[in-house]
Write a protein that holds these residues in place. Structure first.
Motif, PDB file in Angstrom:
ATOM      1  N   PHE A 158       5.168  14.471  -4.370  1.00 57.55           N
ATOM      2  CA  PHE A 158       3.958  13.457  -4.464  1.00 57.55           C
ATOM      3  C   PHE A 158       3.817  12.344  -3.687  1.00 57.55           C
ATOM      4  O   PHE A 158       2.679  11.804  -2.999  1.00 57.55           O
ATOM      5  CB  PHE A 158       4.006  13.087  -6.058  1.00 57.55           C
ATOM      6  N   ARG A 159       4.954  11.635  -3.686  1.00 58.60           N
ATOM      7  CA  ARG A 159       5.088  10.223  -2.785  1.00 58.60           C
ATOM      8  C   ARG A 159       4.776  10.691  -1.457  1.00 58.60           C
ATOM      9  O   ARG A 159       3.846   9.895  -0.598  1.00 58.60           O
ATOM     10  CB  ARG A 159       6.488   9.702  -2.893  1.00 58.60           C
ATOM     11  N   LYS A 160       5.243  11.977  -0.888  1.00 61.42           N
ATOM     12  CA  LYS A 160       4.983  11.969   0.527  1.00 61.42           C
ATOM     13  C   LYS A 160       3.432  12.320   0.909  1.00 61.42           C
ATOM     14  O   LYS A 160       2.736  11.737   1.687  1.00 61.42           O
ATOM     15  CB  LYS A 160       5.846  13.341   0.992  1.00 61.42           C
ATOM     16  N   ARG A 161       2.835  13.025  -0.066  1.00 60.57           N
ATOM     17  CA  ARG A 161       1.484  13.215   0.079  1.00 60.57           C
ATOM     18  C   ARG A 161       0.490  12.068  -0.098  1.00 60.57           C
ATOM     19  O   ARG A 161      -0.212  11.564   1.024  1.00 60.57           O
ATOM     20  CB  ARG A 161       0.952  14.307  -0.949  1.00 60.57           C
ATOM     21  N   ILE A 162       1.059  11.225  -0.941  1.00 61.51           N
ATOM     22  CA  ILE A 162       0.082   9.907  -1.089  1.00 61.51           C
ATOM     23  C   ILE A 162       0.391   8.768  -0.091  1.00 61.51           C
ATOM     24  O   ILE A 162      -0.394   8.223   0.687  1.00 61.51           O
ATOM     25  CB  ILE A 162       0.640   9.127  -2.479  1.00 61.51           C
ATOM     26  N   ILE A 163       1.680   8.916   0.566  1.00 60.93           N
ATOM     27  CA  ILE A 163       1.646   8.003   1.539  1.00 60.93           C
ATOM     28  C   ILE A 163       1.167   8.432   2.822  1.00 60.93           C
ATOM     29  O   ILE A 163       0.598   7.791   3.698  1.00 60.93           O
ATOM     30  CB  ILE A 163       3.540   7.765   1.857  1.00 60.93           C
ATOM     31  N   GLU A 164       1.172   9.881   3.100  1.00 64.83           N
ATOM     32  CA  GLU A 164       0.590  10.441   4.130  1.00 64.83           C
ATOM     33  C   GLU A 164      -1.137  10.057   4.256  1.00 64.83           C
ATOM     34  O   GLU A 164      -1.563  10.064   5.210  1.00 64.83           O
ATOM     35  CB  GLU A 164       0.751  11.964   4.186  1.00 64.83           C
ATOM     36  N   MET A 165      -1.669   9.861   2.980  1.00 67.94           N
ATOM     37  CA  MET A 165      -2.949   9.574   2.744  1.00 67.94           C
ATOM     38  C   MET A 165      -3.174   8.118   3.407  1.00 67.94           C
ATOM     39  O   MET A 165      -4.171   7.871   3.446  1.00 67.94           O
ATOM     40  CB  MET A 165      -3.649   9.556   1.431  1.00 67.94           C
ATOM     41  N   GLY A 166      -1.863   7.507   3.392  1.00 68.17           N
ATOM     42  CA  GLY A 166      -2.329   5.923   3.782  1.00 68.17           C
ATOM     43  C   GLY A 166      -1.631   4.862   2.925  1.00 68.17           C
ATOM     44  O   GLY A 166      -1.812   3.827   3.371  1.00 68.17           O
ATOM     45  N   PHE A 167      -1.337   5.173   1.670  1.00 71.01           N
ATOM     46  CA  PHE A 167      -1.065   4.250   1.002  1.00 71.01           C
ATOM     47  C   PHE A 167       0.632   3.651   1.215  1.00 71.01           C
ATOM     48  O   PHE A 167       1.303   4.291   0.406  1.00 71.01           O
ATOM     49  CB  PHE A 167      -0.894   4.925  -0.502  1.00 71.01           C
ATOM     50  N   ILE A 168       0.440   3.095   2.292  1.00 73.43           N
ATOM     51  CA  ILE A 168       1.895   2.684   2.712  1.00 73.43           C
ATOM     52  C   ILE A 168       2.245   1.333   2.121  1.00 73.43           C
ATOM     53  O   ILE A 168       1.202   0.553   1.936  1.00 73.43           O
ATOM     54  CB  ILE A 168       1.842   2.618   4.199  1.00 73.43           C
ATOM     55  N   LYS A 169       3.294   0.978   2.032  1.00 69.30           N
ATOM     56  CA  LYS A 169       3.429  -0.274   1.269  1.00 69.30           C
ATOM     57  C   LYS A 169       3.083  -1.459   2.166  1.00 69.30           C
ATOM     58  O   LYS A 169       3.352  -1.376   3.215  1.00 69.30           O
ATOM     59  CB  LYS A 169       5.040  -0.307   0.984  1.00 69.30           C
ATOM     60  N   GLY A 170       2.680  -2.456   1.552  1.00 67.89           N
ATOM     61  CA  GLY A 170       2.273  -3.633   2.291  1.00 67.89           C
ATOM     62  C   GLY A 170       0.838  -3.466   2.813  1.00 67.89           C
ATOM     63  O   GLY A 170       0.023  -4.463   3.272  1.00 67.89           O
ATOM     64  N   LYS A 171       0.017  -2.226   2.690  1.00 69.58           N
ATOM     65  CA  LYS A 171      -1.345  -2.215   3.113  1.00 69.58           C
ATOM     66  C   LYS A 171      -2.202  -2.548   2.092  1.00 69.58           C
ATOM     67  O   LYS A 171      -2.033  -2.429   0.831  1.00 69.58           O
ATOM     68  CB  LYS A 171      -1.489  -0.548   3.613  1.00 69.58           C
ATOM     69  N   THR A 172      -3.563  -3.158   2.459  1.00 69.35           N
ATOM     70  CA  THR A 172      -4.480  -3.427   1.571  1.00 69.35           C
ATOM     71  C   THR A 172      -5.141  -2.093   1.259  1.00 69.35           C
ATOM     72  O   THR A 172      -5.728  -1.361   2.046  1.00 69.35           O
ATOM     73  CB  THR A 172      -5.357  -4.449   1.973  1.00 69.35           C
ATOM     74  N   VAL A 173      -5.781  -2.323  -0.074  1.00 71.74           N
ATOM     75  CA  VAL A 173      -6.669  -1.025  -0.450  1.00 71.74           C
ATOM     76  C   VAL A 173      -7.412  -1.804  -1.292  1.00 71.74           C
ATOM     77  O   VAL A 173      -7.523  -2.697  -2.023  1.00 71.74           O
ATOM     78  CB  VAL A 173      -5.908  -0.082  -1.450  1.00 71.74           C
ATOM     79  N   GLU A 174      -8.653  -1.130  -1.061  1.00 74.04           N
ATOM     80  CA  GLU A 174      -9.822  -1.813  -1.651  1.00 74.04           C
ATOM     81  C   GLU A 174     -10.700  -0.635  -2.557  1.00 74.04           C
ATOM     82  O   GLU A 174     -10.649   0.569  -2.182  1.00 74.04           O
ATOM     83  CB  GLU A 174     -11.006  -2.158  -0.666  1.00 74.04           C
ATOM     84  N   VAL A 175     -10.931  -0.985  -3.816  1.00 73.87           N
ATOM     85  CA  VAL A 175     -11.825  -0.090  -4.704  1.00 73.87           C
ATOM     86  C   VAL A 175     -13.151   0.006  -4.527  1.00 73.87           C
ATOM     87  O   VAL A 175     -13.741  -0.835  -4.557  1.00 73.87           O
ATOM     88  CB  VAL A 175     -11.492  -0.247  -6.271  1.00 73.87           C
TER      89      VAL A 175
END
Ligand code: GDP
Ligand code: MG
Length: 839
Positions: free
Chosen positions: A23-40
């Motif tokens: 699961f982590r791998k898939r999510i991280i591949e989507m771009g949810f990398i630590k330190g990155k900003t995400v907007e809803v």
């Protein structure tokens, strides 16, 4: 906070992704990398999916997937900034500082790692837990000491570790409560890293659990603990080879002394920060590698070991990788097919590694079956599974559960062949073998065991006598001080008779209780307790129980509450229930004060015999009751079990002391709490009403509240030979059995017809006084003995009843335990008194 909690339009910075590796791998591949900003972009409550924008892309996640991602929101960052401004007194608020502080905060939050300790019983998990967190949890050289998750915190190289010490398990099947508990903890609490603690002197069996944890695809390190034992035996183990083969770092450790702990935690940080960013070829994302290198420079200059990431961008030794345990063509084929059917359910992928779930289904695991049945295509999944187990059966001639287990052992043996060479030292196990021959010998085993028990009690009472006298002198001195220096009145009486008299009569037993616990600790830590359980196994079967029930029962001699909790290792529910119901007959140390008091007063010349007889009667009643319960109430099923015999270990003085003292501390706490309160209440009830209305103390007591309560219930206990004073002690003892002693202490010290002698601290005189007082009340030695029996057997104490409720999950059984033990106590003690009176 969690990503799923951000509202439309809000921004956050990614702290970490939780859950299993896939699961982590898939999510991280989507771009949810630590330190990155995400907007809803859009998050409507109760509506899936949620739309996000990260690194310029728009994408969507389901709610429960977003709930596996930890973020820091702008709001959180803003409050931290204003907090800092307040603290630093700075007036300048810079716009861009919000963003950088958002990242800082994310980094800071990231530096908290949730770690779960998983491993076989008795491999050293709790030792690590205690060493790292400075806690003083109980370690013991037998299985089943840790029955609950214990949480602790430690700090290392800039990181905070939240440690959870889980119960020991041999595997992750759904057979025992611990195994299910550990599984649940891993899946629901999603620890960031699992430390799999391994007993290196028993690699093959310990690695079995490791293979199952690998199926779950967890971020994991293995601590090859008890490495000292392995070296002593002269065995050679290539740890880095073993690590490569399993795809898990293997760190040699000795938790007893703390050796290897630094390296272990250092590797955990590397793993936690880096492992999700390594590609198939073992290359690590350069940005991440730089970050880790910075941390290395900052914190671990003086740690000598290979810096697994910092050395280059390629990971050394290929040790951090997720492998699939190869179960052989047939089983692997079956796993693939079941997995394919499971894959249609995208909504469980964040929770379970599908490979793991497929394997569990093929093992016909009851929990996995439940999970599968809840799926929309549950029936199809199980159909595929049934078909595949049939095929496995055909081709391997084994049921699929056995086939999977054999495949795993095959993998382990293969790995050990490549990395392990057995030494030919006449090893520590040789000593174990010789000792076992003697200790578990058919003829010698029991005499030795009972000789040890006798020695334990003998030392407790003879050696314990000295410090007991000193404390007693101190208590009397304090009493005199109060008596001589305070003006007469209720307050003086309250302090002298109520508080000092009541608490004092119990606190004098502290040395003896410490000595008793000292012996029990030695039995536990040396491994002798497990042998005792082993030789008792046959007897336990006679009771309809297992040898496994024996350890809780011995623990019951200390305190019934942890003993009730220790029954969790018993696989069979019914055996467990029976064990819990008969446990209260094991004479816990809280009963000691009253035994010592009464035995001192009536049976001074054969203390040990009477004492031993009480313990023995407790055991005999437990045997009879468990047979009765098994016969009439709880039909027992006989599941086979393994009786672990850990190697003998020389217990460390430190461990023994810590263990002994932690019990002593509990005793003192109880003294300051419930016993103090009870003493005051008992004193009050005995003092009022109209304390001054009678010139005769005897008369006064009979007319007090206490006397009235005692008198009311007196008829019920006439067949037992008790008078109202003893009855009052019994009523008070419902809270905790020590209170029986402190209550009688208060009652008899109030009775000043003999008060002249109170000032004399000599022990014989004190017991003679008590004897005289009780004899004057018409208590014969026979009545005194039947009173002891009643105390032994009746209502355990509120805490034990609450523990039974907690463990059985029902008040019904707790209530049953309370009532039937009291009934048994009444019958036994009345019988003894009546028959004794005839003779
Ligand atoms: P747990 O059941 O996994 O929690 O194991 P414990 O922490 O209770 O330890 C079991 C026994 O092993 C205790 O007697 C410890 O003192 C002992 N022990 C723990 N670590 C080591 C070690 O590295 N070497 C040796 N020789 N004994 C150890
Ligand atoms: Mg433990």
């Amino acid at each position: 906070m969690l990503l799923s909690e951000l509202k439309t339009g809000e921004k956050g910075v990614v702290v970490k992704v939780m859950g299993h590796g896939g699961f982590r791998k898939r999510i991280i591949e989507m771009g949810f990398i630590k330190g990155k900003t995400v907007e809803v972009i859009l998050n409507a409550p109760l509506q899936d999916p949620v739309k996000y924008k990260i690194m310029g892309y728009e994408l969507s996640l389901r709610h429960d997937e977003a709930a596996m991602i930890e973020v820091v929101s702008e709001e959180e960052a803003a409050t931290t900034i204003s907090q800092e401004i307040k603290n630093n007194g700075s007036e300048v608020v810079q716009e861009e500082s919000l963003h950088s502080s958002l990242k800082d905060l994310a980094t800071k939050k990231r530096r908290t790692i949730n770690v779960a300790l998983v491993g076989n019983p008795n491999c050293g998990k709790t030792s690590l837990f205690n060493f790292a967190s400075g806690a003083t949890e109980h370690v013991g050289n037998y299985s089943g000491v840790t029955v609950d998750a214990k949480e602790g915190v430690c700090h290392f190289e800039g990181y905070t570790f939240n440690l959870v010490d889980l119960p020991g398990t041999y595997s992750l099947t759904a057979y025992s409560p611990e195994e299910l508990y550990v599984r649940k903890q891993i899946i629901e609490k999603t620890p960031d890293v699992v430390i799999n603690v391994i007993d290196s002197s028993n690699l093959e069996r310990n690695l079995y659990l490791t293979t199952q944890l690998i199926d779950m695809n967890l971020r994991m390190v293995c601590a090859l603990n008890m490495y000292d034992d392995l070296e002593r035996k002269g065995d050679k183990l290539d740890t880095s080879k073993l690590g490569q083969l399993f795809g898990v770092p293997m760190i040699p450790t000795v938790f007893k002394t703390g050796k290897g702990v630094d390296l272990l935690f250092h590797i955990i940080i590397n793993l936690y920060e880096g492992v999700d960013y390594i590609d198939e070829d073992g290359n690590i994302n350069p940005e991440i590698a730089a970050e880790i290198q910075n941390w290395h420079r900052e914190y671990s200059k003086d740690i000598e070991h290979e810096e697994d990431f910092a050395a280059g961008n390629k990971v050394k030794n290929n040790v951090f990788r997720h492998i699939h345990i190869n179960h052989g063509a047939d089983i692997e084929d079956a796993i693939t097919k079941v997995r394919a059917e499971l894959e249609k359910n995208s909504h469980i992928r964040h929770r379970y590694s599908l490979r793991y779930l497929a394997i569990k289904l093929l093992e016909n695991d009851s929990e996995a079956n439940k999970t599968a049945l809840a799926l929309p295509n549950g029936k199809e999944v199980l159909d595929v599974r049934d078909e595949q187990t049939r095929i496995i059966k055909l081709s391997t001639n084994e049921d699929s559960e056995t086939a999977i287990m054999n495949a795993k052992y095959g993998f382990i043996n293969g790995a050990l062949k490549e990395s392990f060479v057995e030494g030919n030292n006449p090893d520590a196990h040789q000593i174990t073998k010789v000792l076992d021959k003697i200790v578990t010998n058919r003829w010698l085993g029991f005499p030795l065991f009972f000789a040890f028990l006798w020695l334990m009690f003998w030392v407790t009472f003879t050696l314990g006598q000295y410090p007991m006298d000193w404390i007693d002198m101190g208590v009397n001195w304090l009493k005199d001080l109060v008596n001589n220096n305070m003006t007469d009145g209720p307050l003086k009486d309250l302090i002298a008779d109520g508080i000092i008299g009541g608490v004092g009569s119990v606190i004098v037993f502290l040395p003896q209780i410490l000595i008793l616990y000292f012996f029990i600790s030695i039995m536990e830590d040396s491994g002798y307790m497990a042998r005792a359980a082993f030789i008792m196994d046959k007897l336990m079967h006679g009771m309809g129980l297992h040898g496994k029930s024996f350890i809780p029962m011995i623990m019951g001699f200390g305190c019934n509450v942890p003993a009730i909790m220790a029954t969790r290792t018993i696989e069979s529910r019914n055996s467990r229930l029976i064990t819990m119901l008969v446990l209260p007959f094991m004479s816990c140390s809280a009963r000691l004060p009253i035994y010592i008091m009464i035995i001192g007063a009536f049976f001074a010349s054969y203390q040990s015999v009477i004492m031993l007889s009480l313990y023995a009667i407790g055991i005999i009643v437990a045997i009879i009751m468990s047979r009765v319960l098994k016969r009439f109430l709880i039909k027992n099923d006989d599941t086979p079990f393994v009786m672990e015999l850990p190697p003998y270990r020389f217990p460390t003085a430190k461990a023994i002391w810590r263990h002994t003292w932690s019990k002593g501390k509990q005793y003192l706490k109880k003294m300051g709490g419930i016993i103090l309160v009870a003493s005051i209440i008992v004193w009050f009830l005995g003092y009022y009403p109209n304390h001054d209305a009678f010139s005769n103390a005897q008369e006064q007591q009979e007319n007090s509240y206490l006397g009235k309560i005692g008198k009311t219930i007196e008829p019920a206990f006439i067949p037992n030979g008790f008078d109202w004073k003893l009855d009052v002690g019994l009523v008070a003892g419902v809270g905790a059995k020590e209170i029986v002693a402190s209550t009688l202490g208060v009652i008899y010290s109030n009775d000043d017809s003999f008060s002249e002698d109170d000032t004399v601290s000599d022990d014989t005189v004190k017991y003679n006084t008590l004897n005289a007082k009780m004899t004057a009340d018409g208590i014969t030695p026979l009545a005194a003995f039947s009173f002891l029996l009643f105390v032994l057997l009746y209502f355990p104490c509120l805490a034990t009843i609450a523990a039974i409720k907690g463990e059985t999950g029902s008040w019904r059984w707790a209530l049953f335990a309370a009532i039937y033990t009291t009934a048994v106590a009444w019958i036994v003690s009345a019988l003894v008194f009546q028959i004794g009176s005839l003779i």
